[in-house]
Structures are given as C-alpha cells and as structure tokens.
Scaffold this active site. Structure first.
Site, short mmCIF file in Angstrom:
data_model
loop_
_atom_site.label_atom_id
_atom_site.label_comp_id
_atom_site.label_asym_id
_atom_site.label_seq_id
_atom_site.Cartn_x
_atom_site.Cartn_y
_atom_site.Cartn_z
N TYR A 1 -43.81 -19.95 49.23
CA TYR A 1 -43.33 -18.76 48.63
C TYR A 1 -44.39 -17.72 48.37
CZ TYR A 1 -39.83 -15.84 46.44
OH TYR A 1 -39.05 -14.70 45.95
N SER A 2 -45.25 -18.15 47.55
CA SER A 2 -46.38 -17.25 47.08
C SER A 2 -46.95 -16.57 48.10
CB SER A 2 -47.17 -17.94 45.96
OG SER A 2 -48.12 -17.15 45.36
#
Length: 215
Positions: free
Chosen positions: A109-110
């Site tokens: 996600y990051s």
C-alpha cells in the site's frame, strides 16, 4: 445517487467500473465527459484493499494493488487532462501519510502511495513549466474512521481516527483552493517535516504506535 438527489442535485450519473482493468479508466472519463460536457475537477479517491499485515511475499497482490491504486490514477488523469486544461480545471489526488512516511504493515500500500506522490508532483512541475492551467492537489490523509480502515487496523495501531466527513471537506477545500498539498489532520505536516529531518529517531517513535504482536 439517492443521497445526492436528496441533497439537491438536479441529476446524477454513475458508471460501474473495475479499476484493476487497464481499459476501464479511459472508459470512465469518456462517460463523464459525454454526460457532463467536460470536467472542471477530477478527484481520484478509489483504493484497493490494504490488508494491513506484515509482508508475506505476495507479489501478485502487489501488482494488482499497483494497478488499482496507482496505474489507474495515471490513466484517469491522462485521459482527463485535455478537458481539464480546456476548463482550467483541477486534479485532486487522495493519498496517505504512508506515501510520505513508510509505516509498518503497509508495504504494498505504501509503495502505491509513494508512487502517487512521485508521479503527480512531477506532473505538477511539467504542467507549470508548459503553462498549462491545470492544478494538481495531493491530499495526505491519516487514519480515517471508515468502516474498512477501522476493521483492518483494530488492535494493530494506537492512533485515533479522524472523522471521514472532516477529511472529505478538507479535500474539497484543497482542490477548490488549488493547493499543492493538504494534510488532514493538519498536524501530519509537522510530523512529516520532523521525520524528514530526523528519520532514525522518527522511525523509532513511529513503531511505538503499532502493535507488532497482533500482526
């Protein structure tokens, strides 16, 4: 759609689309331009599921998430740029603190959020240099009290969640003001500045807000 009509909208339109499909973003923009006659604002706010867990080596999931969270944003923005430029419009890109600071349990996600920051910040430079009057606003959000966010982070993170309605208002205001970046809650800006100056100490403090044993 019913809520929009209740709040006073004269008309509403929608189109179902799967942002994991490379062909869908252009179709969505074409539909919007056809129905609305052009675009003044494009707000990019969809995300794929963030599992909020330790990295387990699922490369296929990361590829899928990059398509949903990053590549579809690029495709939507690219398809909309001609009409936005014509109308001196605005691109509003909803990102996350995890796109400014790497955090535990958000590896894939990051990565997608850092990619958004890199691409759209670079695009902003190019639009300004080319004198194309389209603003690009990056919205850096912390933990928001949506049902899915609270479900996935429960017991894993010791941070209070901000109300979704307040975050939505901050996004609208930032886009309307043609701001380069907005942070919500606002103290995230100071947090990012401190982390940039003192990354080692910042990372150590950051980890105290996460429950590693529940991952």
């Amino acid at each position: 759609m019913e809520k929009c009509l209740t709040l006073g909208a004269r008309k509403t339109f929608y189109i179902p689309a799967d942002m994991s499909s490379p062909s869908e973003p252009e179709r969505v923009v074409q539909f919007a331009v056809q129905k609305l006659g052009g675009l003044d604002y494009l707000v990019l706010n969809h995300i794929g599921t963030n599992r909020f867990q330790e990295w387990a080596g699922d490369v296929q999931y990361t590829r899928w998430l990059l398509q949903v969270n990053f590549l579809s944003y690029v495709a939507l923005a690219t398809a909309a740029l001609p009409t936005l430029e014509k109308n001196r419009g605005a691109l509003v890109v909803v990102s996350s603190l995890t796109g400014k600071m790497p955090t535990p349990f958000t590896t894939s996600y990051s990565a997608t959020k850092f990619a958004l920051d890199g691409f759209f910040s670079s695009l902003r430079h190019e639009l300004i240099m080319q004198k194309r009057d389209v603003s690009v606003t990056l919205c850096i959000l912390g933990l928001i009290d949506t049902d899915s966010a609270l479900e996935y982070t429960r017991g894993k993170v010791f941070l209070s969640a901000s109300p979704a309605a307040e975050a939505a208002l901050a996004i609208v205001r930032g886009g309307a003001a043609r701001a380069h970046e907005i942070f919500h809650p606002p103290w995230l800006r100071q947090l990012c500045c401190l982390w940039a100056l003192f990354p080692h100490s910042g990372n150590r403090v950051l980890r105290t807000f996460y429950n590693y044993s529940s991952a």
